[in-house]
Scaffold this active site. Structure first.
Site, PDB file in Angstrom:
ATOM      1  N   ARG A 107       0.656  -1.278   0.008  1.00  0.00           N
ATOM      2  CA  ARG A 107      -0.104  -0.187   0.121  1.00  0.00           C
ATOM      3  C   ARG A 107       1.170   1.321  -0.210  1.00  0.00           C
ATOM      4  O   ARG A 107      -0.029   2.382  -0.632  1.00  0.00           O
ATOM      5  CB  ARG A 107      -0.751   0.216   1.470  1.00  0.00           C
ATOM      6  CG  ARG A 107      -1.769  -1.236   0.913  1.00  0.00           C
ATOM      7  CD  ARG A 107      -3.098  -1.185   2.075  1.00  0.00           C
ATOM      8  NE  ARG A 107      -3.730  -2.148   2.635  1.00  0.00           N
ATOM      9  CZ  ARG A 107      -4.453  -3.074   3.235  1.00  0.00           C
ATOM     10  NH1 ARG A 107      -3.434  -2.351   4.663  1.00  0.00           N
ATOM     11  NH2 ARG A 107      -4.996  -3.848   3.615  1.00  0.00           N
TER      12      ARG A 107
ATOM     13  N   PHE B 291     -13.122  -5.204  -3.790  1.00  0.00           N
ATOM     14  CA  PHE B 291     -12.554  -5.951  -2.706  1.00  0.00           C
ATOM     15  C   PHE B 291     -12.001  -5.643  -1.515  1.00  0.00           C
ATOM     16  O   PHE B 291     -11.103  -5.708  -0.498  1.00  0.00           O
ATOM     17  CB  PHE B 291     -12.172  -7.248  -2.307  1.00  0.00           C
ATOM     18  CG  PHE B 291     -12.209  -8.316  -4.035  1.00  0.00           C
ATOM     19  CD1 PHE B 291     -12.942  -9.633  -3.712  1.00  0.00           C
ATOM     20  CD2 PHE B 291     -11.763  -8.476  -4.773  1.00  0.00           C
ATOM     21  CE1 PHE B 291     -13.883  -9.827  -4.785  1.00  0.00           C
ATOM     22  CE2 PHE B 291     -11.829  -8.921  -6.050  1.00  0.00           C
ATOM     23  CZ  PHE B 291     -12.679  -9.811  -6.226  1.00  0.00           C
TER      24      PHE B 291
ATOM     25  N   ASP C  28     -17.402  -3.408  -2.596  1.00  0.00           N
ATOM     26  CA  ASP C  28     -16.865  -4.909  -1.304  1.00  0.00           C
ATOM     27  C   ASP C  28     -18.634  -4.934  -1.516  1.00  0.00           C
ATOM     28  O   ASP C  28     -19.741  -4.154  -1.446  1.00  0.00           O
ATOM     29  CB  ASP C  28     -16.594  -4.660  -0.095  1.00  0.00           C
ATOM     30  CG  ASP C  28     -16.146  -5.310   0.410  1.00  0.00           C
ATOM     31  OD1 ASP C  28     -14.935  -5.441   0.841  1.00  0.00           O
ATOM     32  OD2 ASP C  28     -16.885  -6.098   0.699  1.00  0.00           O
ATOM     33  N   SER C  29     -19.305  -6.590  -1.137  1.00  0.00           N
ATOM     34  CA  SER C  29     -19.779  -7.228  -1.097  1.00  0.00           C
ATOM     35  C   SER C  29     -20.935  -6.892   0.262  1.00  0.00           C
ATOM     36  O   SER C  29     -22.191  -6.916   0.367  1.00  0.00           O
ATOM     37  CB  SER C  29     -20.611  -9.002  -1.418  1.00  0.00           C
ATOM     38  OG  SER C  29     -19.249  -9.545  -0.345  1.00  0.00           O
TER      39      SER C  29
ATOM     40  N   CYS D 191      -3.923 -13.912  -2.308  1.00  0.00           N
ATOM     41  CA  CYS D 191      -2.746 -13.900  -0.625  1.00  0.00           C
ATOM     42  C   CYS D 191      -3.388 -15.714  -0.715  1.00  0.00           C
ATOM     43  O   CYS D 191      -3.497 -16.575   0.594  1.00  0.00           O
ATOM     44  CB  CYS D 191      -4.108 -13.761   0.806  1.00  0.00           C
ATOM     45  SG  CYS D 191      -5.307 -13.911   0.299  1.00  0.00           S
TER      46      CYS D 191
HETATM   47  N1  SAH Z   1      -8.670  -5.068   0.262  1.00  0.00           N
HETATM   48  C1  SAH Z   1      -8.639  -5.340   2.174  1.00  0.00           C
HETATM   49  C2  SAH Z   1      -8.897  -7.452   2.240  1.00  0.00           C
HETATM   50  C3  SAH Z   1      -9.761  -7.644   1.568  1.00  0.00           C
HETATM   51  S1  SAH Z   1     -10.887  -9.231   2.524  1.00  0.00           S
HETATM   52  C4  SAH Z   1      -8.391  -4.723   2.536  1.00  0.00           C
HETATM   53  O1  SAH Z   1      -7.014  -3.964   1.897  1.00  0.00           O
HETATM   54  O2  SAH Z   1      -7.969  -4.650   4.144  1.00  0.00           O
HETATM   55  C5  SAH Z   1     -12.092  -9.880   1.380  1.00  0.00           C
HETATM   56  C6  SAH Z   1     -13.048  -8.752   0.958  1.00  0.00           C
HETATM   57  O3  SAH Z   1     -13.496  -9.486   0.117  1.00  0.00           O
HETATM   58  C7  SAH Z   1     -13.828  -8.795   2.502  1.00  0.00           C
HETATM   59  O4  SAH Z   1     -14.185  -7.764   2.635  1.00  0.00           O
HETATM   60  C8  SAH Z   1     -15.653  -9.233   1.386  1.00  0.00           C
HETATM   61  O5  SAH Z   1     -16.517  -8.394   1.897  1.00  0.00           O
HETATM   62  C9  SAH Z   1     -15.264  -9.003   0.478  1.00  0.00           C
HETATM   63  N2  SAH Z   1     -16.047 -10.247  -0.568  1.00  0.00           N
HETATM   64  C10 SAH Z   1     -15.899 -11.040  -0.722  1.00  0.00           C
HETATM   65  N3  SAH Z   1     -15.834 -11.741  -2.026  1.00  0.00           N
HETATM   66  C11 SAH Z   1     -17.078 -10.708  -2.659  1.00  0.00           C
HETATM   67  C12 SAH Z   1     -17.430 -10.579  -3.928  1.00  0.00           C
HETATM   68  N4  SAH Z   1     -17.425 -12.062  -4.437  1.00  0.00           N
HETATM   69  N5  SAH Z   1     -17.069  -9.564  -4.390  1.00  0.00           N
HETATM   70  C13 SAH Z   1     -17.488  -7.775  -3.601  1.00  0.00           C
HETATM   71  N6  SAH Z   1     -16.469  -8.339  -2.977  1.00  0.00           N
HETATM   72  C14 SAH Z   1     -16.167  -9.349  -2.234  1.00  0.00           C
END
Ligand code: SAH
Length: 398
Positions: free
Chosen positions: A212, A228, A250-251, A339
């Site tokens: 980041r 996400f 995000d979902s 990850c």
């Molecule tokens: N990028 C974030 C970490 C991602 S954690 C960071 O840097 O902190 C994964 C995230 O993806 C979660 O918030 C979850 O709600 C979301 N998620 C999981 N499946 C998803 C989908 N199909 N569409 C959108 N969001 C999703």
């Protein structure tokens, strides 16, 4: 204290002697030390086939990884004093690396603490136990953390899916002190409030700190899409680094509420927007609406949690990368992460390449990122090296 022996078959001591810490159930000489005779989590002396001690460890007869080495000194068992020592060694690294108390304090096997991670948010600690051997010394873990760090609160986020493999129940518990709903942390000079009791994993992903920080160099005055986003680790940081607009997708509606709060914490509320929905669908709509972004960040949850998910997961990585490229402005930057341990670095870059060829773009990989140094890699244990990030420039065909 004499520990019960766990005897290995001939030559099955080699991997441990070469540095690894795990014993698989097929490596045990079950005629002399039947696994069924052990309780989950029981401390043992791990021995080679001749009975020479390799060290102390703990067992779980129900797990494929049936034992883990805790110390190469068989006299040292996992107790409060050994835990406090390991926490002190781990802490001295983090204090050398960071001037503020926000980091992963303990990263499992890599810090000599198999089955335990601890994240530090100032005077609040979040621990996650994933093995029966660690669960058994839960009280010692809490006591040792209190001794070494004198925290105000300790939370056990013992709700990870991997616990089922060890036959452990799933629960979240405040082991000590009182936990506020959100706790503040700072990363790369940007403030965040994270929901430690209800958020993803331990509540925050410290592993991407360096990636980041690198991202900040690409976003000044730009339009950024954070897919996400969770609570805005990338998107809010992009806005704080001068992005004109960061759209977080995000979902989870709850996660997006935190995005707004975190944007406000940093005085960039007008520059951060959110879009709730499935990422694949959201990218499709953004494309249909001809929205374009200068930088797209893809930091999804692990699409490949087990080896058997590889094919489907690979396809998902390729598809999402292609969709991300389709909403990139000409000469845009794609930051693509994974990850999933089971997806190699080469497989991720190949998924990006394949995606770019499908839509006839030219890809340049500019930088490659890893997990930060508060997630040390154990050189004998490939699973400890899991995080990948590629900063790529996406150009029209040459
Ligand atoms: N990028 C974030 C970490 C991602 S954690 C960071 O840097 O902190 C994964 C995230 O993806 C979660 O918030 C979850 O709600 C979301 N998620 C999981 N499946 C998803 C989908 N199909 N569409 C959108 N969001 C999703």
């Amino acid at each position: 204290m004499t520990l019960a022996p766990l005897r290995l078959k001939k030559d099955e001591d080699r991997r441990l002697r070469a540095g690894h810490l795990w014993v698989f159930s097929n490596e045990v000489d079950v005629d002399s030390t039947p696994l069924t005779a052990f309780e989950p989590g029981q401390p043992v002396e791990i021995q080679d086939h001749r009975g020479t001690a390799l060290g102390s460890g703990y067992v779980n007869p129900y797990s494929l990884i049936c034992a883990r080495l805790v110390s190469r000194d068989p006299a040292l068992a996992l107790n409060k004093s050994l835990l406090a020592h390991r926490f002190n060694v781990a802490l001295s690294l983090r204090e050398r690396l960071f001037d503020k108390p926000y980091y992963r304090l303990a990263f499992g096997d890599s810090d000599g603490l198999p089955g335990l991670v601890v994240d530090r948010f100032g005077d609040v600690l979040v621990a996650q136990i994933t093995t029966a051997g660690m669960e058994r010394c839960k009280d010692d873990i809490i006591a040792a953390l209190q001794q070494v760090l004198k925290p105000a609160a300790i939370v056990l986020r013992n709700d990870s899916a991997s616990r089922a493999v060890e036959g452990l129940e799933s629960y979240v518990e405040t082991a000590f002190g009182t936990m506020p709903e959100t706790v503040e942390l700072e990363e790369n000079g940007v403030r965040f409030a994270a929901p430690l009791l209800t958020g993803q994993k331990t509540g925050w992903f410290y592993d991407h700190r360096m990636n980041r920080a690198r991202m900040q160099h690409y976003v000044q005055g730009k339009r950024v899409l954070d897919v996400f986003s969770y609570i805005g680790g990338w998107g809010v940081q992009a806005a704080a680094a001068g992005a004109n607009e960061a759209l977080c997708v995000d979902s989870s509606e709850a996660a997006l509420q935190h995005v707004h709060h975190n944007a406000a914490l940093n005085g960039v509320a007008e520059h951060v927007k959110t879009l709730q929905g499935n990422a694949f669908e959201a990218l499709k709509s953004l494309r249909a609406e001809r929205e374009k972004f200068d930088v797209v960040i893809l930091d999804p949850p692990a699409f490949i949690k087990r080896k058997k998910d590889l094919r489907a997961g690979l396809e998902a990585y390729q598809r999402i990368n292609q969709q991300a490229m389709q909403v990139l402005a000409k000469d845009g930057i794609l930051i693509s992460c994974s990850c999933s341990f089971h997806l190699s670095r080469a497989e991720l870059s190949n998924a990006m390449l394949t995606a770019s060829r499908h839509i006839d773009r030219n890809l340049q990989i500019l930088e490659q990122g890893h997990q930060g140094p508060d997630h040390p890699v154990h050189p004998a244990i490939p699973e400890t090296d899991y995080l990948k990030a590629f900063n790529a420039r996406v150009l029209p065909r040459i």
